[in-house]
Design a protein around this motif. Structure first.
Motif, PDB file in Angstrom:
ATOM      1  N   GLY A 357       7.160  -7.668  -5.222  1.00 45.55           N
ATOM      2  CA  GLY A 357       8.153  -6.637  -5.434  1.00 45.55           C
ATOM      3  C   GLY A 357       9.365  -6.723  -4.538  1.00 45.55           C
ATOM      4  O   GLY A 357      10.077  -5.741  -4.360  1.00 45.55           O
ATOM      5  N   GLY A 358       9.615  -7.882  -3.944  1.00 45.83           N
ATOM      6  CA  GLY A 358      10.782  -8.017  -3.093  1.00 45.83           C
ATOM      7  C   GLY A 358      10.661  -7.329  -1.757  1.00 45.83           C
ATOM      8  O   GLY A 358      11.630  -7.258  -1.000  1.00 45.83           O
ATOM      9  N   GLN A 359       9.474  -6.790  -1.414  1.00 46.40           N
ATOM     10  CA  GLN A 359       9.291  -6.130  -0.134  1.00 46.40           C
ATOM     11  C   GLN A 359       9.111  -7.163   0.975  1.00 46.40           C
ATOM     12  O   GLN A 359       8.748  -8.312   0.725  1.00 46.40           O
ATOM     13  CB  GLN A 359       8.064  -5.206  -0.168  1.00 46.40           C
ATOM     14  CG  GLN A 359       8.200  -4.016  -1.084  1.00 46.40           C
ATOM     15  CD  GLN A 359       7.129  -2.976  -0.818  1.00 46.40           C
ATOM     16  OE1 GLN A 359       7.393  -1.905  -0.326  1.00 46.40           O
ATOM     17  NE2 GLN A 359       5.896  -3.293  -1.171  1.00 46.40           N
ATOM     18  N   THR A 360       9.333  -6.718   2.210  1.00 47.31           N
ATOM     19  CA  THR A 360       9.100  -7.610   3.344  1.00 47.31           C
ATOM     20  C   THR A 360       7.599  -7.850   3.517  1.00 47.31           C
ATOM     21  O   THR A 360       6.768  -7.096   3.005  1.00 47.31           O
ATOM     22  CB  THR A 360       9.656  -7.000   4.637  1.00 47.31           C
ATOM     23  OG1 THR A 360       8.887  -5.814   4.956  1.00 47.31           O
ATOM     24  CG2 THR A 360      11.124  -6.635   4.495  1.00 47.31           C
ATOM     25  N   LEU A 361       7.269  -8.904   4.270  1.00 44.81           N
ATOM     26  CA  LEU A 361       5.861  -9.192   4.553  1.00 44.81           C
ATOM     27  C   LEU A 361       5.205  -8.001   5.239  1.00 44.81           C
ATOM     28  O   LEU A 361       4.083  -7.611   4.901  1.00 44.81           O
ATOM     29  CB  LEU A 361       5.760 -10.438   5.443  1.00 44.81           C
ATOM     30  CG  LEU A 361       4.356 -10.781   5.964  1.00 44.81           C
ATOM     31  CD1 LEU A 361       3.426 -11.113   4.816  1.00 44.81           C
ATOM     32  CD2 LEU A 361       4.425 -11.943   6.955  1.00 44.81           C
ATOM     33  N   THR A 362       5.921  -7.407   6.213  1.00 41.63           N
ATOM     34  CA  THR A 362       5.356  -6.263   6.921  1.00 41.63           C
ATOM     35  C   THR A 362       5.062  -5.119   5.961  1.00 41.63           C
ATOM     36  O   THR A 362       3.991  -4.497   6.024  1.00 41.63           O
ATOM     37  CB  THR A 362       6.320  -5.786   8.025  1.00 41.63           C
ATOM     38  OG1 THR A 362       6.520  -6.840   8.962  1.00 41.63           O
ATOM     39  CG2 THR A 362       5.756  -4.572   8.751  1.00 41.63           C
ATOM     40  N   ALA A 363       5.980  -4.805   5.062  1.00 40.45           N
ATOM     41  CA  ALA A 363       5.772  -3.709   4.108  1.00 40.45           C
ATOM     42  C   ALA A 363       4.562  -3.976   3.216  1.00 40.45           C
ATOM     43  O   ALA A 363       3.772  -3.061   2.923  1.00 40.45           O
ATOM     44  CB  ALA A 363       7.021  -3.500   3.262  1.00 40.45           C
ATOM     45  N   ASN A 364       4.374  -5.219   2.791  1.00 41.59           N
ATOM     46  CA  ASN A 364       3.223  -5.549   1.948  1.00 41.59           C
ATOM     47  C   ASN A 364       1.912  -5.427   2.707  1.00 41.59           C
ATOM     48  O   ASN A 364       0.910  -4.931   2.171  1.00 41.59           O
ATOM     49  CB  ASN A 364       3.373  -6.976   1.400  1.00 41.59           C
ATOM     50  CG  ASN A 364       4.374  -7.053   0.264  1.00 41.59           C
ATOM     51  OD1 ASN A 364       4.527  -6.115  -0.508  1.00 41.59           O
ATOM     52  ND2 ASN A 364       5.088  -8.165   0.161  1.00 41.59           N
ATOM     53  N   ILE A 365       1.899  -5.869   3.963  1.00 40.08           N
ATOM     54  CA  ILE A 365       0.686  -5.761   4.771  1.00 40.08           C
ATOM     55  C   ILE A 365       0.352  -4.295   5.028  1.00 40.08           C
ATOM     56  O   ILE A 365      -0.815  -3.886   4.963  1.00 40.08           O
ATOM     57  CB  ILE A 365       0.843  -6.539   6.094  1.00 40.08           C
ATOM     58  CG1 ILE A 365       0.942  -8.044   5.828  1.00 40.08           C
ATOM     59  CG2 ILE A 365      -0.336  -6.268   7.019  1.00 40.08           C
ATOM     60  CD1 ILE A 365       1.221  -8.871   7.073  1.00 40.08           C
ATOM     61  N   VAL A 366       1.381  -3.492   5.335  1.00 40.39           N
ATOM     62  CA  VAL A 366       1.172  -2.057   5.533  1.00 40.39           C
ATOM     63  C   VAL A 366       0.561  -1.440   4.284  1.00 40.39           C
ATOM     64  O   VAL A 366      -0.408  -0.658   4.356  1.00 40.39           O
ATOM     65  CB  VAL A 366       2.505  -1.359   5.893  1.00 40.39           C
ATOM     66  CG1 VAL A 366       2.378   0.161   5.749  1.00 40.39           C
ATOM     67  CG2 VAL A 366       2.932  -1.716   7.311  1.00 40.39           C
ATOM     68  N   THR A 367       1.091  -1.776   3.119  1.00 38.75           N
ATOM     69  CA  THR A 367       0.598  -1.213   1.867  1.00 38.75           C
ATOM     70  C   THR A 367      -0.850  -1.602   1.615  1.00 38.75           C
ATOM     71  O   THR A 367      -1.669  -0.768   1.187  1.00 38.75           O
ATOM     72  CB  THR A 367       1.482  -1.666   0.695  1.00 38.75           C
ATOM     73  OG1 THR A 367       2.836  -1.261   0.944  1.00 38.75           O
ATOM     74  CG2 THR A 367       1.021  -1.047  -0.616  1.00 38.75           C
ATOM     75  N   MET A 368      -1.206  -2.848   1.880  1.00 43.17           N
ATOM     76  CA  MET A 368      -2.595  -3.286   1.716  1.00 43.17           C
ATOM     77  C   MET A 368      -3.524  -2.484   2.626  1.00 43.17           C
ATOM     78  O   MET A 368      -4.593  -2.008   2.208  1.00 43.17           O
ATOM     79  CB  MET A 368      -2.711  -4.778   2.039  1.00 43.17           C
ATOM     80  CG  MET A 368      -4.131  -5.312   1.955  1.00 43.17           C
ATOM     81  SD  MET A 368      -4.778  -5.377   0.268  1.00 43.17           S
ATOM     82  CE  MET A 368      -4.000  -6.896  -0.290  1.00 43.17           C
ATOM     83  N   SER A 369      -3.122  -2.298   3.866  1.00 40.04           N
ATOM     84  CA  SER A 369      -3.926  -1.526   4.812  1.00 40.04           C
ATOM     85  C   SER A 369      -4.100  -0.091   4.335  1.00 40.04           C
ATOM     86  O   SER A 369      -5.190   0.485   4.426  1.00 40.04           O
ATOM     87  CB  SER A 369      -3.254  -1.563   6.195  1.00 40.04           C
ATOM     88  OG  SER A 369      -4.000  -0.841   7.141  1.00 40.04           O
ATOM     89  N   VAL A 370      -3.031   0.488   3.803  1.00 36.29           N
ATOM     90  CA  VAL A 370      -3.088   1.878   3.344  1.00 36.29           C
ATOM     91  C   VAL A 370      -4.009   2.026   2.134  1.00 36.29           C
ATOM     92  O   VAL A 370      -4.716   3.036   2.003  1.00 36.29           O
ATOM     93  CB  VAL A 370      -1.673   2.405   3.045  1.00 36.29           C
ATOM     94  CG1 VAL A 370      -1.733   3.771   2.368  1.00 36.29           C
ATOM     95  CG2 VAL A 370      -0.867   2.502   4.337  1.00 36.29           C
ATOM     96  N   PHE A 371      -4.047   1.046   1.241  1.00 32.79           N
ATOM     97  CA  PHE A 371      -4.993   1.101   0.121  1.00 32.79           C
ATOM     98  C   PHE A 371      -6.431   1.228   0.646  1.00 32.79           C
ATOM     99  O   PHE A 371      -7.227   2.025   0.132  1.00 32.79           O
ATOM    100  CB  PHE A 371      -4.873  -0.151  -0.753  1.00 32.79           C
ATOM    101  CG  PHE A 371      -3.899  -0.009  -1.893  1.00 32.79           C
ATOM    102  CD1 PHE A 371      -4.048   1.003  -2.823  1.00 32.79           C
ATOM    103  CD2 PHE A 371      -2.842  -0.890  -2.041  1.00 32.79           C
ATOM    104  CE1 PHE A 371      -3.153   1.134  -3.885  1.00 32.79           C
ATOM    105  CE2 PHE A 371      -1.940  -0.768  -3.090  1.00 32.79           C
ATOM    106  CZ  PHE A 371      -2.096   0.257  -4.012  1.00 32.79           C
ATOM    107  N   GLY A 372      -6.762   0.443   1.651  1.00 33.33           N
ATOM    108  CA  GLY A 372      -8.097   0.541   2.233  1.00 33.33           C
ATOM    109  C   GLY A 372      -8.349   1.905   2.833  1.00 33.33           C
ATOM    110  O   GLY A 372      -9.426   2.502   2.651  1.00 33.33           O
TER     111      GLY A 372
END
Length: 465
Positions: A357-372
């Protein structure tokens, strides 16, 4: 309770007091005040994100007041894994444990990258990724060296980090203007319209980042001197501390200039301060150096959290049993510390093949963590309801206030967060579900091996008041 890591092996050491647990509770989260949240401004604007953050803060307050009942009744290192396993059996334990593992293993690489970004402000020649790897090596070593040493260090850097956030607010306050904060505050518009709502919903993961991982105190329960007394105090004091800091940091940072310049970066506080005092100010250099304490506090504490989750899952046979080994000298789960670090370092270098989705690596990692995290919150609250019904006589040193309405709000709000996150982050959700599904296949294939393991001690001791 003092449960051995494996049959006949050394046990985790019970040394943590109330103040140290408060330090862990705040330290787990405080990096969220330094970075990550400002990504929410990109989609929601300052005012829209404020509304989202207030909703999420209310969810967390209700969750923590309810979650504390489980933590004090079942003080085990597995935390949510132990509660859900007791409520829903092995499958429930797997889901909660795997979700918690995703949350706690994917949060540290995001924080490590922010540590690299902060140091890059001071030393532009440094590669943030290699700084992140260095941070892993240093703080994995400290965690292995002993929980008392780790917790004392955590308390110190947490207090320094809180002081630094207060200094930040004080230094930028002369440049603060409410007009700056509210300009374009509704997703780029000066007045609220329904068009702002999608951006507010999309910003939910970054509001959660303000408070993500406070529940990790539960994973230190086996190492607390008196978990049934000290953990409720640590949790309540911790969430109040964090809500106050989140509001202050967000408002002051957004009011010192053009907030849109802070919306997609890993170091919003130094950049906000630079707008007020200039790039050569000693205040700015102090913020960069002391600001590292906030990032280090969370990074260090979450390593402690993920290692205890890996340890607990391995002890029950949900992960390879070798990961439950306790170091004979330091009495820490050293292999569990190293295993989570390997995953985190791989995530740091994953941007070449993971881009959603064009997000930064940090934003994607944050989102993955939040799903958990959100998955675990839902399963934990359902466990609370189930255990109230099936084990009414369980010893509960702390009972959720306002039951059943407070935990019901927590689970309903978490479902809203999960649904909106799936809608706005579907590719990352697919990866998340893929990880859980792969783990579930391993879980099913290892069922016979788990059945042959010695029975674990009962979680939470006596069932009767």
């Amino acid at each position: 309770m003092n449960t051995a890591g494996t049959q006949g092996a050394p046990a985790l050491r019970q040394t943590l007091g109330t103040v140290q647990l408060w330090g862990i509770a705040v330290g787990l989260v405080i990096s969220g005040e330094y970075f990550g949240w400002s990504y929410g401004w990109a989609s929601a604007g300052t005012l829209g994100f404020t509304v989202t953050a207030i909703f999420v803060a209310l969810m967390y307050a209700c969750f923590i007041f309810s979650f504390t009942e489980l933590t004090t009744a079942i003080p085990q290192a597995g935390g949510p894994f132990a509660y859900s396993k007791r409520a829903f059996g092995a499958t429930g334990g797997y889901l909660a444990g795997a979700a918690t593992l995703v949350e706690f293993v994917f949060a540290p690489p995001a924080i490590a990258l922010a540590i690299g970004s902060y140091l890059n402000v001071q030393f532009p020649g440094l590669d943030p990724k290699w700084v992140a790897v260095g941070a892993y090596l240093v703080f994995m070593t400290l965690n292995i060296a002993g929980v008392q040493l780790a917790a004392t260090f955590e308390l110190f850097i947490t207090v320094v980090a809180i002081g630094e956030l207060l200094v930040f607010m004080g230094v930028v306050s002369p440049g603060f203007s409410l007009a700056n904060f509210t300009r374009g505050g509704w997703a780029g518009q000066d007045a609220f319209t329904t068009a702002a709502i999608p951006g507010m919903l999309a910003a939910i993961p970054f509001a959660i980042w303000f408070f993500l991982a406070i529940e990790g105190v539960a994973m230190a329960a086996e190492e607390a001197k008196d978990p049934r007394r000290s953990i409720p105090i640590a949790y309540v004091a911790g969430i109040l501390t964090l809500v106050a800091l989140a509001i202050g940091v967000m408002v002051f940072a957004g009011g010192v200039g053009d907030w849109t310049k802070l919306a997609n970066i890993n170091d919003p506080l130094p950049q906000a301060m630079k707008a007020v005092v200039g790039g050569d100010s000693g205040w700015l250099h102090m913020l960069v150096w002391l600001g590292l304490f906030g990032l280090v506090a969370s990074f260090h504490a979450i390593i402690l959290g993920y290692s205890r989750q890996v340890f607990a899952l391995a002890r029950e046979g949900f992960l390879p049993r070798g990961l439950a080994r306790i170091h004979p000298r330091f009495r820490t789960p050293h292999l569990a510390v190293l295993a989570g670090g390997v995953v985190g370092i791989v995530a740091i270098f994953s941007d070449g093949w993971v881009n959603f989705g064009g997000q930064t690596l940090t934003a994607n990692i944050v989102t993955m963590s939040v799903f958990g995290a959100i998955t675990m919150y839902i399963v934990s609250m359902l466990s609370l309801f189930k255990l109230r019904r099936t084990e009414p006589d369980m010893v509960r040193p702390w009972r959720a206030p306002g039951y059943p309405w407070v935990p019901a709000f927590a689970v309903a709000a978490a479902v809203v967060c999960l649904v909106t996150m799936v809608y706005y982050n579907f590719p990352i959700f697919c990866v998340y579900v893929g990880l859980l599904a792969a783990g579930y296949v391993v879980f099913l294939l290892s069922r016979d091996k788990r059945a042959a393991l010695p029975s674990s001690p009962p979680a939470g001791g006596s069932h009767h008041a």
